[in-house]
Write a protein that holds these residues in place. Structure first.
Motif, PDB file in Angstrom:
ATOM      1  N   VAL A  27       0.911  -1.074  -0.067  1.00  0.00           N
ATOM      2  CA  VAL A  27       0.025  -0.031   0.029  1.00  0.00           C
ATOM      3  C   VAL A  27       0.918   1.207  -0.162  1.00  0.00           C
ATOM      4  O   VAL A  27       1.564   1.521   1.000  1.00  0.00           O
ATOM      5  N   LYS A  28       0.848   1.887  -1.070  1.00  0.00           N
ATOM      6  CA  LYS A  28       1.913   3.091  -1.328  1.00  0.00           C
ATOM      7  C   LYS A  28       1.044   4.539  -0.803  1.00  0.00           C
ATOM      8  O   LYS A  28       1.812   5.280  -0.166  1.00  0.00           O
ATOM      9  N   GLY A  29      -0.257   4.281  -0.595  1.00  0.00           N
ATOM     10  CA  GLY A  29      -1.163   5.560   0.047  1.00  0.00           C
ATOM     11  C   GLY A  29      -2.478   5.129  -0.214  1.00  0.00           C
ATOM     12  O   GLY A  29      -2.824   4.150  -0.226  1.00  0.00           O
ATOM     13  N   GLY A  30      -3.351   6.295   0.251  1.00  0.00           N
ATOM     14  CA  GLY A  30      -4.656   5.809   0.487  1.00  0.00           C
ATOM     15  C   GLY A  30      -5.299   5.465  -0.647  1.00  0.00           C
ATOM     16  O   GLY A  30      -6.309   4.656  -0.713  1.00  0.00           O
ATOM     17  N   ARG A  42      -2.355  13.047   0.415  1.00  0.00           N
ATOM     18  CA  ARG A  42      -1.067  12.331   0.194  1.00  0.00           C
ATOM     19  C   ARG A  42      -0.535  12.060   1.753  1.00  0.00           C
ATOM     20  O   ARG A  42      -0.554  13.047   2.578  1.00  0.00           O
ATOM     21  N   SER A  43       0.051  10.754   1.880  1.00  0.00           N
ATOM     22  CA  SER A  43       0.802  10.681   3.244  1.00  0.00           C
ATOM     23  C   SER A  43       2.404  10.851   3.087  1.00  0.00           C
ATOM     24  O   SER A  43       2.871  10.951   1.908  1.00  0.00           O
ATOM     25  N   ARG A  47       6.032  10.418   2.677  1.00  0.00           N
ATOM     26  CA  ARG A  47       6.931   9.433   2.197  1.00  0.00           C
ATOM     27  C   ARG A  47       8.235   8.915   2.974  1.00  0.00           C
ATOM     28  O   ARG A  47       8.711   7.869   2.824  1.00  0.00           O
ATOM     29  N   SER A  84       2.937  15.022   5.856  1.00  0.00           N
ATOM     30  CA  SER A  84       1.730  14.392   5.259  1.00  0.00           C
ATOM     31  C   SER A  84       0.745  15.576   4.941  1.00  0.00           C
ATOM     32  O   SER A  84       0.554  16.397   5.906  1.00  0.00           O
ATOM     33  N   GLN A  92      -2.212  10.426   6.477  1.00  0.00           N
ATOM     34  CA  GLN A  92      -1.773   9.138   6.910  1.00  0.00           C
ATOM     35  C   GLN A  92      -2.840   8.317   7.800  1.00  0.00           C
ATOM     36  O   GLN A  92      -2.734   6.947   7.305  1.00  0.00           O
ATOM     37  N   HIS A  94      -3.882   6.429   4.399  1.00  0.00           N
ATOM     38  CA  HIS A  94      -2.848   5.407   4.173  1.00  0.00           C
ATOM     39  C   HIS A  94      -3.131   4.172   5.329  1.00  0.00           C
ATOM     40  O   HIS A  94      -2.947   2.869   4.863  1.00  0.00           O
ATOM     41  N   ASP A  95      -3.233   4.484   6.419  1.00  0.00           N
ATOM     42  CA  ASP A  95      -3.577   3.499   7.481  1.00  0.00           C
ATOM     43  C   ASP A  95      -4.689   2.694   7.306  1.00  0.00           C
ATOM     44  O   ASP A  95      -4.682   1.229   7.485  1.00  0.00           O
ATOM     45  N   THR A  99      -4.095   0.336   4.494  1.00  0.00           N
ATOM     46  CA  THR A  99      -3.355  -0.779   4.798  1.00  0.00           C
ATOM     47  C   THR A  99      -4.134  -1.818   5.561  1.00  0.00           C
ATOM     48  O   THR A  99      -3.996  -2.981   5.103  1.00  0.00           O
TER      49      THR A  99
END
Length: 902
Positions: free
Chosen positions: A494-497, A522-523, A525, A531, A536, A539-540, A543
């Motif tokens: 998972v690179k991002g949301g 965008r989270s 990097r 971020s 984030q 992104h979480d 994930t």
């Protein structure tokens, strides 16, 4: 008168009479020879020697007796005194008289020649009479024949011996006790053939006794409690009859066996007294019996006896937790989500993944990890913490645990499949699996059956081609994937949301996948990067929901850097919708308006706004309403209904009509999409093909099952469960454990899950090259369905009853090439005038089952001022006034979906 002496034709020339003692105060045995002046003259192989000794052994060993020393004689070798006398049994009988009477002793020829006392002569006379009677009755050694015994002291091939006698208890006699776990045993597999050999007591290791080092002759002291362990076993087993079960051979070629006294296995008793410890490497030999030994050792630990005196256990009682597996790092390490929301890394107890340093095991790492991923990812499991693994080689301390899924230990499943090995713990290492013995047994089974990394053949290496490494490769591959729907895939990273690395196993493809129609913040990097708000969190969330999950993807296009843009389904749900519902993304309006998922995405975003979730935590609807009112944009016509002239005036041009006769073959209960067949040469050809297809499958020659498990995307012949007829179908996905496939009937559009036994190979005369699939996707144009489940169900019921299975006329308003040639249609009954008010589209709006679309796509905007939308809006107004269907509470579906679209 001199006493006449007697002779024992056996090895036993004296009786060891043990004085009473406890285990901490061992006293020496008192050795007494039978009264008389004689020497042992029998060799071991003398006839009846063993039977003679057996008679005395069974008569005396373990019995309480009295003895009387009549005299003693100093030994020439060391000057010590040797005692001579008689033994009196509890029944009053004496030795040696009863042995002579039974024929197991004979008088020496020189007996009575010396000047003995009158008492001695009296005893001699009794012995002579007893011997004479034994001879007359042919007792014992006087039988005249038999009595020969072959005794071996070495086993030529211990492994062959074990294979022959494994599972067959052998009678034995313990001749010597060397230590608490090492015995010299006379094995008696045949009455006239014995083997005297060293036996290792299976499952235990006792402290050693005092011994001499054979290499240099030095004396090695006994280990603590070594003498106690030896005495404990000796006092119970020496010259006792036992049952010996041979189990295996030690690396030194010694027999490993269980030794059972009539009261049970000696190993259990030694362990309970704390005079030995369990030996792990005998576990596979003992099987379920090892559990009894573990319990015996546990008893000694709890009572703190013997070797465990003063033991202080640092291990706390194991606790069970219900957790969710969020990530599989390797075949022995996973991440779990605790009930409090925290994530924890866990090592599976007592097992190790295939070693990267081992050239035979390393190739199985990927297979082992994938095996565990399919078993656990996203599953709710029971976790039992068994201890902690100390920090080492750069690794921090971490917990080891047993993971149970459906009451099955996952570690055991890994090991028995050959995807993990069992760790050999140190003797004092208690941080191990409670099912350690089962793990060892599973490993031995996997090795025997050559499974997984124990196989002699290396696995096939799977190499993924990265189609996102260049824009050119991405475009070529995207053109292929755009023609497929819901392609099975796995999220590798998972690179991002909204950005993922996805693997497609059936294509050996790896690609960067970007969610269409939305934008996620965008989270960061790296540690120095900042971020975006809620980046984030998005992104979480991605994930947790997607990492290492089995998903499905629809590819729509590519971006400028080789990313594949499309829809990703997790558990059959559009993940973009889930992000929007959590307030962790926003809708990209233009893209969503062009997408068939637009309605659900807008509805999901509105739901998050109303709940003030995520980035909408400070959402003010009044501000948005004002902005929308100011942002009134005219919609240019693209389909000829309204067009702008060069001078700014509007003129209505004639619409191009495209009527086609169709038959509705299926209605999707979730999306309300239709499957239609275009009536014409295609349906005629389908009827001919289905007639031949049916005849083909009636023949017994064509009933062979599939030669191998089907793969996703394969075309097969499937037996429809409702009518038992055979139809062409495409495999969407497989359940290899249940041996079932999820199918789509390509000529009718309906779906079903069938066992592989109901599938057949699709012959070339019936494949899609002969006749392309006849079911085509269609959507009712200009209408929008509600999102509430109960209204979707009502709409499905209406369509199923009034449309499904009927021949109708479809006015094709638009064909979406990017979405697999989906037809946007207005449906009319065949026998009615082509008036929009008589269409199915108008009926569903008039029944309150749908509303007229407000956010129109480019091709729909041309009908804005025309009769189609006008007629539909009139029907919508009537439904709203009468509170029909979704208007029952005033706002369509109770969620104000119409107001949102205005």
């Amino acid at each position: 008168m001199a006493m006449r002496s007697v002779m024992l034709p056996a090895l036993l020339e004296s009786y060891a009479v043990a004085s009473k003692s406890n285990i901490s105060d061992i006293l020496p045995d008192i050795t007494l020879r039978l009264q008389g002046e004689y020497e042992l003259i029998a060799e071991f192989n003398q006839p009846f020697a063993f039977e003679s000794r057996e008679y005395l052994r069974k008569l005396l060993v373990g019995r309480v007796v009295q003895f009387q020393v009549l005299y003693n004689i100093p030994l020439v070798s060391n000057g010590q005194l040797r005692d001579y006398g008689i033994v009196i049994l509890q029944n009053g009988k004496t030795l040696p008289q009863i042995s002579v009477g039974e024929g197991w002793l004979k008088l020496r020829d020189e007996a009575g020649r010396s000047s003995d006392s009158d008492t001695a002569k009296e005893i001699l006379e009794k012995l002579q009479n007893a011997e004479a009677q034994a001879k007359a009755e042919s007792r014992g050694i006087w039988a005249g024949k038999g009595g020969r015994l072959e005794t071996k002291y070495e086993i030529s091939d211990p492994k062959v011996f074990v294979e022959e006698w494994k599972g067959k208890p052998i009678d034995g006699i313990v001749e010597r006790v060397l230590t608490g776990d090492r015995l010299i045993v006379r094995l008696m597999p045949q009455p006239d053939s014995h083997i005297q050999t060293l036996i290792l007591v299976a499952g235990v290791r006792a402290p050693s006794t005092k011994r001499t080092n054979p290499s240099d002759g030095t004396e090695v002291d006994a280990e603590p409690l070594g003498e106690d362990a030896q005495f404990f076993v000796e006092s119970r087993l020496i010259q006792r009859g036992v049952k010996v079960d041979v189990l295996g051979v030690s690396p030194q070629g010694q027999l490993v066996a269980t030794v059972k006294h009539p009261n049970g296995s000696i190993a259990e008793f030694v362990l309970k007294e704390g005079l030995a410890r369990c030996v792990d490497h005998h576990s596979t030999m003992l099987g379920a019996e090892m559990l009894k030994l573990r319990d015996a050792e546990k008893h000694a630990r709890s009572t703190k006896v013997g070797l465990f005196q003063g033991l202080v256990s640092s291990k706390t009682a194991a606790s069970d937790s219900e957790v969710t597996v969020t990530r599989v790092q390797t075949a022995d390490t996973i991440y779990v989500k605790m009930r409090n929301g925290s994530e924890k890394r866990i090592n599976l107890s007592s097992i190790r993944q295939p070693k990267p340093s081992d050239p035979k095991q390393a190739p199985f790492q990927a297979e082992a990890k994938e095996f565990l991923r399919k078993k656990l990812i996203g599953k709710h499991v029971k976790m039992t913490v068994d201890g902690k693994k100390a920090a080492s080689e750069g690794y921090e301390e971490r917990e080891v645990a047993t993971i149970t899924l459906n009451n099955k230990n996952v570690a055991i499943q890994l090991v028995e499949s050959g995807y993990a090995s069992v760790i050999r713990h140190r003797r004092d290492d208690d941080d191990r699996s409670p099912q350690y013995d089962d793990l060892l047994a599973a490993e031995q089974t996997a090795q025997t059956e050559k499974k997984g990394m124990w196989s002699e053949k290396a696995p096939e290496t799977k190499t993924y081609v990265d189609y996102s490494e260049s824009l050119q490769k991405a475009k070529v591959q995207a053109s292929v994937m755009q023609r497929q729907k819901k392609i099975p895939a796995v999220v590798d990273f998972v690179k991002g949301g909204s950005r993922f690395t996805v693997l497609i196993p059936r294509e050996n493809a790896k690609l960067t996948f970007v969610l269409s129609c939305i934008r996620a913040p965008r989270s960061a990097r790296n540690a120095t990067d900042a971020s975006e708000p809620f980046g984030q969190e998005a992104h979480d969330f991605a994930t947790r929901k997607c990492m290492q999950r089995d998903v499905e993807i629809d590819v729509e296009s590519t971006d400028k850097v080789g990313g594949f843009i499309g829809t990703l389904y997790v558990n059959r749900e559009n993940f973009a919708k889930l992000l929007l519902e959590e307030g962790l993304a926003t809708v990209h309006v233009y893209s969503a308006e062009q997408s068939p998922h637009g309605a659900e995405l807008f509805a999901a975003e509105k739901k998050a706004k109303d709940a003030r979730k995520g980035m909408w935590h400070d959402y003010d609807p009044s501000t948005e309403a004002a902005e929308m009112e100011e942002d009134t944009v005219s919609t240019p016509a693209t389909n000829g209904a309204i067009s702008s002239t060069t001078n700014g005036t509007s003129a209505v041009s004639a619409r191009k009509l495209d009527y086609r006769e169709v038959v509705i073959t299926h209605v999707d209960s979730t999306t309300l999409r239709l499957k239609v067949q275009l009536i014409g040469t295609g349906t005629g050809a389908l009827e001919d093909l289905m007639a031949k297809f049916s005849t083909f499958h009636l023949s017994s020659a064509n009933k062979a099952p599939l030669p191998s498990p089907p793969r996703a995307g394969d075309y097969v012949a499937a037996k429809f469960s409702e009518d038992g007829s055979w139809y062409r179908a495409r495999v969407r996905r497989n359940n290899r454990e249940a041996k079932t496939s999820e199918l789509v009937y390509v000529d009718y559009g309906n779906e079903e899950t069938l066992p592989w036994s109901e599938l057949r190979t699709l012959g070339s005369q019936f494949d899609i090259k002969t006749l392309k699939p006849q079911a085509q996707d269609a959507v009712l144009a200009y209408v929008q369905w509600g999102t509430a489940k109960e209204y979707v169900a009502d709409a499905y019921t209406y369509l199923n009853e009034n449309v499904n299975g009927r021949e109708m006329v479809a006015s094709v308003e638009y064909t979406d090439v990017k979405d697999g040639n989906v037809l946007y249609v207005v449906l009319f009954p065949k026998d009615l005038k082509k008036d929009v008010t008589d269409s199915v589209n108008a009926d569903v709006v008039g029944e309150g089952l749908a509303v007229v679309k407000r956010s129109l796509k480019g091709w729909e905007q041309g009908a804005e001022g025309g009769e189609i939308l006008k007629g539909l809006k009139e029907r919508e107004g009537s439904a709203r006034g009468e509170r029909l269907g979704g208007w029952e509470y005033g706002d369509f579906g109770g969620d104000e979906v119409v107001d949102k679209l205005r």
